[in-house]
Write an enzyme that holds these catalytic residues in place. Structure first.
Site, PDB file in Angstrom:
ATOM      1  N   SER A 108     -21.712  13.094   8.644  1.00  0.00           N
ATOM      2  CA  SER A 108     -23.065  12.939   9.178  1.00  0.00           C
ATOM      3  C   SER A 108     -23.354  14.186  10.004  1.00  0.00           C
ATOM      4  O   SER A 108     -23.040  14.232  11.188  1.00  0.00           O
ATOM      5  CB  SER A 108     -23.166  11.681  10.038  1.00  0.00           C
ATOM      6  OG  SER A 108     -22.769  10.551   9.306  1.00  0.00           O
ATOM      7  N   LYS A 183     -29.678   9.988   6.974  1.00  0.00           N
ATOM      8  CA  LYS A 183     -28.526   9.300   7.578  1.00  0.00           C
ATOM      9  C   LYS A 183     -28.726   9.134   9.083  1.00  0.00           C
ATOM     10  O   LYS A 183     -28.498   8.059   9.644  1.00  0.00           O
ATOM     11  CB  LYS A 183     -27.252  10.099   7.284  1.00  0.00           C
ATOM     12  CG  LYS A 183     -26.033   9.690   8.078  1.00  0.00           C
ATOM     13  CD  LYS A 183     -25.577   8.296   7.744  1.00  0.00           C
ATOM     14  CE  LYS A 183     -24.528   7.825   8.735  1.00  0.00           C
ATOM     15  NZ  LYS A 183     -24.171   6.421   8.549  1.00  0.00           N
ATOM     16  N   LYS A 252     -23.877  11.308  18.704  1.00  0.00           N
ATOM     17  CA  LYS A 252     -24.166  12.526  17.931  1.00  0.00           C
ATOM     18  C   LYS A 252     -25.278  12.256  16.909  1.00  0.00           C
ATOM     19  O   LYS A 252     -26.238  13.011  16.783  1.00  0.00           O
ATOM     20  CB  LYS A 252     -22.880  12.984  17.227  1.00  0.00           C
ATOM     21  CG  LYS A 252     -23.049  14.133  16.276  1.00  0.00           C
ATOM     22  CD  LYS A 252     -22.542  13.975  14.865  1.00  0.00           C
ATOM     23  CE  LYS A 252     -21.922  12.735  14.392  1.00  0.00           C
ATOM     24  NZ  LYS A 252     -21.516  12.655  13.017  1.00  0.00           N
TER      25      LYS A 252
END
Ligand code: NAD
Length: 314
Positions: A108, A183, A252
């Site tokens: 990701s 994502k 993140k």
């Protein structure tokens, strides 16, 4: 129909990053009949995998892995590490990859960085596609991941058989970077839903409701989401907090989602609040905590836990 030069077994595939996700994905590639070479910076993880999976080869370096692969998958913590591994570190993949080799970033990563990396690789005759996954460790084990795929159509067609060895639902999202953007946006919606459910379950409990009843009613009503359906019954109400996806990785992803919105010039106050909330949980619990443990941050702010039950008002 598969492309002429499709990456079908026994094509030579490299996988870099033998973490919670990389290990089951690598196992599924072996089970599908691919000729697999793996690498991880953690030598213990690498030797453990090689010992448990003798059909795989463990590479001594990224350059060594690159020299024996038709395509390389990265499954690493973030896009900065992917860029180091692929191009910029002292030992990197690009120094050993033959022209025309495909790099598939299934981490990701930040989509902005992915587009930059794609241009740098293209200048060296190397192709990049982004193919991040959703579904967590359980669906990685079952080879039923959802896989979002961005990049050149011909390259994507080549690697479809490979991706189908790890996932069930494949979505083409558009050009390079769109899958990484998708994502991050998915995880933003997931995290916002989790945080809303955490506040609702705690507020309901403090008001006198049974937490299991709150979750059951949400799941039979319009408040239902993936967290209320799966994470609350399995990880939160049991207080196992072991879904297999870390808080640090979630924060993140949330920062990436906010960057995606901001890159288009829009305000995103809910995304900003979600980043702040989850970053607060990370500061309290540490990046290595399971992401479902963020409930403890909500409890910390309230001064009581779900297990404490009703709180008497004045
Ligand atoms: P993890 O932390 O368990 O594994 C990462 C692995 O990368 C580790 O084995 C680490 O040693 C290795 N690594 C780190 N730096 C390296 C380097 N420079 N060279 C080689 N290896 C290196 O992470 P994970 O949970 O497997 O997640 C991997 C990626 O997948 C992340 O981008 C994450 O956001 C994403 N993801 C995770 C989940 C999940 O449920 N865990 C679900 C979907 C997506």
């Amino acid at each position: 129909m598969a492309a002429n030069n499709a990456l079908t077994p026994p094509a030579r595939i490299g996988l870099v990053g033998l973490g919670l996700m990389g290990v089951p994905m690598a196992r599924n590639l072996l089970a599908a009949g691919y000729s697999l070479t793996v690498y991880d910076v953690n030598t213990q993880v690498l030797s453990d995998f090689a010992a448990a999976n003798p059909a795989a080869s463990a590479a001594a370096s990224l350059r060594a892995l690159a020299g024996v692969c038709d395509a390389v998958i990265t499954m690493l913590p973030n896009g900065k590490i992917v860029r180091d591994v692929v191009l910029e570190g002292a030992d990197n993949l690009a120094s050993g990859l033959a022209a025309g080799t495909l790099v598939i970033d299934m981490s990701s990563s930040s989509p902005v960085g992915t587009r930059e990396l794609g241009e740098l690789l293209a200048a060296r005759g190397l192709a990049l596609i982004d193919a991040p996954v959703s579904g967590g460790v359980r669906r990685a084990v079952d080879a039923t991941l959802a896989i979002m795929i961005g990049g050149d159509d011909a390259q994507i067609a080549r690697c479809e058989p490979l991706l189908k060895a790890m996932g069930r639902d494949l979505f083409r999202t558009g050009g390079l970077g769109t899958a990484h953007a998708m994502k991050a946006l998915n995880n933003y919606v997931s995290a916002a839903g989790f945080a809303a459910a955490a506040e609702a379950v705690l507020a309901g409990t403090r008001f006198g409701l049974d937490p299991a009843t709150v979750v059951s009613v949400l799941n039979a009503s319009t408040g239902k989401n993936n967290s209320t359906e799966l994470k609350f019954p399995q990880q939160v109400l049991t207080r196992k907090f072991a879904a297999g996806f870390s808080l640090g990785l979630m924060v993140k992803d949330l920062r990436t989602a906010l960057e995606v919105a901001q890159a288009t010039g829009m305000k995103a106050p809910i995304a900003q609040a979600t980043v702040d909330e989850w970053a607060g949980a990370e500061a309290l619990l540490g990046p290595g905590a399971d992401h479902t443990a963020m409930v403890k941050f909500v409890e910390h702010l309230a001064g009581s836990t779900i297990e404490d039950g009703p709180i008497q008002g004045d």
